[in-house]
Scaffold this motif. Structure first.
Motif, PDB file in Angstrom:
ATOM      1  N   VAL A  14       0.913  -1.074  -0.448  1.00  0.00           N
ATOM      2  CA  VAL A  14      -0.326  -0.343  -0.381  1.00  0.00           C
ATOM      3  C   VAL A  14       1.078   1.082   0.027  1.00  0.00           C
ATOM      4  O   VAL A  14       1.789   1.823   0.954  1.00  0.00           O
ATOM      5  N   VAL A  15       0.933   2.132  -1.048  1.00  0.00           N
ATOM      6  CA  VAL A  15       2.143   3.045  -0.953  1.00  0.00           C
ATOM      7  C   VAL A  15       1.007   4.853  -0.518  1.00  0.00           C
ATOM      8  O   VAL A  15       1.899   5.991  -0.949  1.00  0.00           O
ATOM      9  N   GLU A  16      -0.370   4.813  -1.249  1.00  0.00           N
ATOM     10  CA  GLU A  16      -1.263   5.423  -0.395  1.00  0.00           C
ATOM     11  C   GLU A  16      -2.286   4.772  -0.267  1.00  0.00           C
ATOM     12  O   GLU A  16      -3.176   4.315  -1.064  1.00  0.00           O
ATOM     13  N   GLY A  17      -2.650   6.035   0.644  1.00  0.00           N
ATOM     14  CA  GLY A  17      -4.245   6.282   1.297  1.00  0.00           C
ATOM     15  C   GLY A  17      -4.245   5.052   2.204  1.00  0.00           C
ATOM     16  O   GLY A  17      -3.775   4.459   2.331  1.00  0.00           O
ATOM     17  N   SER A  18      -5.980   3.895   2.913  1.00  0.00           N
ATOM     18  CA  SER A  18      -6.171   3.255   3.365  1.00  0.00           C
ATOM     19  C   SER A  18      -7.258   2.074   2.744  1.00  0.00           C
ATOM     20  O   SER A  18      -8.041   2.992   2.221  1.00  0.00           O
ATOM     21  N   ASP A  29      -7.505  -4.160   8.671  1.00  0.00           N
ATOM     22  CA  ASP A  29      -7.662  -3.140   7.860  1.00  0.00           C
ATOM     23  C   ASP A  29      -6.179  -2.311   7.247  1.00  0.00           C
ATOM     24  O   ASP A  29      -5.036  -2.798   7.973  1.00  0.00           O
ATOM     25  N   VAL A  30      -5.589  -1.924   6.277  1.00  0.00           N
ATOM     26  CA  VAL A  30      -4.101  -1.679   5.617  1.00  0.00           C
ATOM     27  C   VAL A  30      -4.009  -0.390   5.249  1.00  0.00           C
ATOM     28  O   VAL A  30      -5.059   0.311   4.379  1.00  0.00           O
ATOM     29  N   ILE A  31      -2.848   0.088   5.813  1.00  0.00           N
ATOM     30  CA  ILE A  31      -2.770   1.521   5.172  1.00  0.00           C
ATOM     31  C   ILE A  31      -1.164   2.030   4.853  1.00  0.00           C
ATOM     32  O   ILE A  31      -0.790   1.108   4.626  1.00  0.00           O
ATOM     33  N   LYS A  32      -1.298   2.682   3.993  1.00  0.00           N
ATOM     34  CA  LYS A  32       0.087   3.430   3.279  1.00  0.00           C
ATOM     35  C   LYS A  32       1.212   2.734   4.089  1.00  0.00           C
ATOM     36  O   LYS A  32       1.954   3.236   5.452  1.00  0.00           O
ATOM     37  N   GLY A  33       2.089   2.311   3.963  1.00  0.00           N
ATOM     38  CA  GLY A  33       3.560   1.716   4.233  1.00  0.00           C
ATOM     39  C   GLY A  33       3.532   0.374   4.720  1.00  0.00           C
ATOM     40  O   GLY A  33       4.327  -1.131   5.084  1.00  0.00           O
ATOM     41  N   ILE A  34       2.127  -0.550   4.128  1.00  0.00           N
ATOM     42  CA  ILE A  34       1.537  -2.185   4.478  1.00  0.00           C
ATOM     43  C   ILE A  34       1.641  -3.188   3.881  1.00  0.00           C
ATOM     44  O   ILE A  34       1.080  -2.695   2.349  1.00  0.00           O
ATOM     45  N   ASN A  35       2.213  -4.217   4.038  1.00  0.00           N
ATOM     46  CA  ASN A  35       2.706  -5.096   3.037  1.00  0.00           C
ATOM     47  C   ASN A  35       1.781  -6.214   2.477  1.00  0.00           C
ATOM     48  O   ASN A  35       1.612  -6.591   4.777  1.00  0.00           O
ATOM     49  N   ILE A  47     -11.777  -6.166  -1.702  1.00  0.00           N
ATOM     50  CA  ILE A  47     -11.089  -4.733  -1.167  1.00  0.00           C
ATOM     51  C   ILE A  47     -11.464  -3.308  -0.888  1.00  0.00           C
ATOM     52  O   ILE A  47     -12.761  -3.624  -1.939  1.00  0.00           O
ATOM     53  N   PHE A  48     -11.646  -2.716   0.217  1.00  0.00           N
ATOM     54  CA  PHE A  48     -12.608  -1.229   0.347  1.00  0.00           C
ATOM     55  C   PHE A  48     -11.779  -0.054   0.543  1.00  0.00           C
ATOM     56  O   PHE A  48     -11.028  -0.673   1.533  1.00  0.00           O
ATOM     57  N   GLY A  49     -12.350   1.096   0.343  1.00  0.00           N
ATOM     58  CA  GLY A  49     -11.151   2.050   0.371  1.00  0.00           C
ATOM     59  C   GLY A  49     -10.944   2.568  -0.622  1.00  0.00           C
ATOM     60  O   GLY A  49     -11.039   2.275  -2.055  1.00  0.00           O
ATOM     61  N   VAL A  50      -9.997   3.074   0.027  1.00  0.00           N
ATOM     62  CA  VAL A  50      -9.476   4.270  -0.855  1.00  0.00           C
ATOM     63  C   VAL A  50      -8.286   4.210  -1.368  1.00  0.00           C
ATOM     64  O   VAL A  50      -7.294   5.134  -0.119  1.00  0.00           O
ATOM     65  N   ALA A  51      -7.110   3.670  -2.098  1.00  0.00           N
ATOM     66  CA  ALA A  51      -5.551   3.395  -2.147  1.00  0.00           C
ATOM     67  C   ALA A  51      -5.424   3.244  -2.685  1.00  0.00           C
ATOM     68  O   ALA A  51      -5.402   2.817  -4.058  1.00  0.00           O
ATOM     69  N   ASN A  52      -3.861   3.104  -3.402  1.00  0.00           N
ATOM     70  CA  ASN A  52      -2.401   2.936  -4.583  1.00  0.00           C
ATOM     71  C   ASN A  52      -1.759   2.010  -3.842  1.00  0.00           C
ATOM     72  O   ASN A  52      -1.801   2.066  -2.592  1.00  0.00           O
TER      73      ASN A  52
END
Length: 58
Positions: A14-18, A29-35, A47-52
């Protein structure tokens, strides 16, 4: 949206968002920086939410 895993695995960064990843009855739940890895044994996921993401597979 339910997605079908058609690779041996997915390595996801995850490079941006959550977002929330749902596999069967479990959610993460995953956020920026999680692999995380989705192995071949996972047939469908959501997958739910907004992330890159950066996604690697073979």
């Amino acid at each position: 949206m339910i997605r079908k895993l058609d690779r041996d695995f997915l390595q996801v960064s995850v490079v941006e968002g959550s977002t929330t990843v749902v596999v069967d009855e479990a959610s993460l739940d995953v956020i920026k920086g999680i692999n995380f890895i989705l192995p071949y044994t996972v047939k469908k996921y959501q997958i739910f939410g907004v992330a890159n993401f950066v996604v690697s597979h073979i």
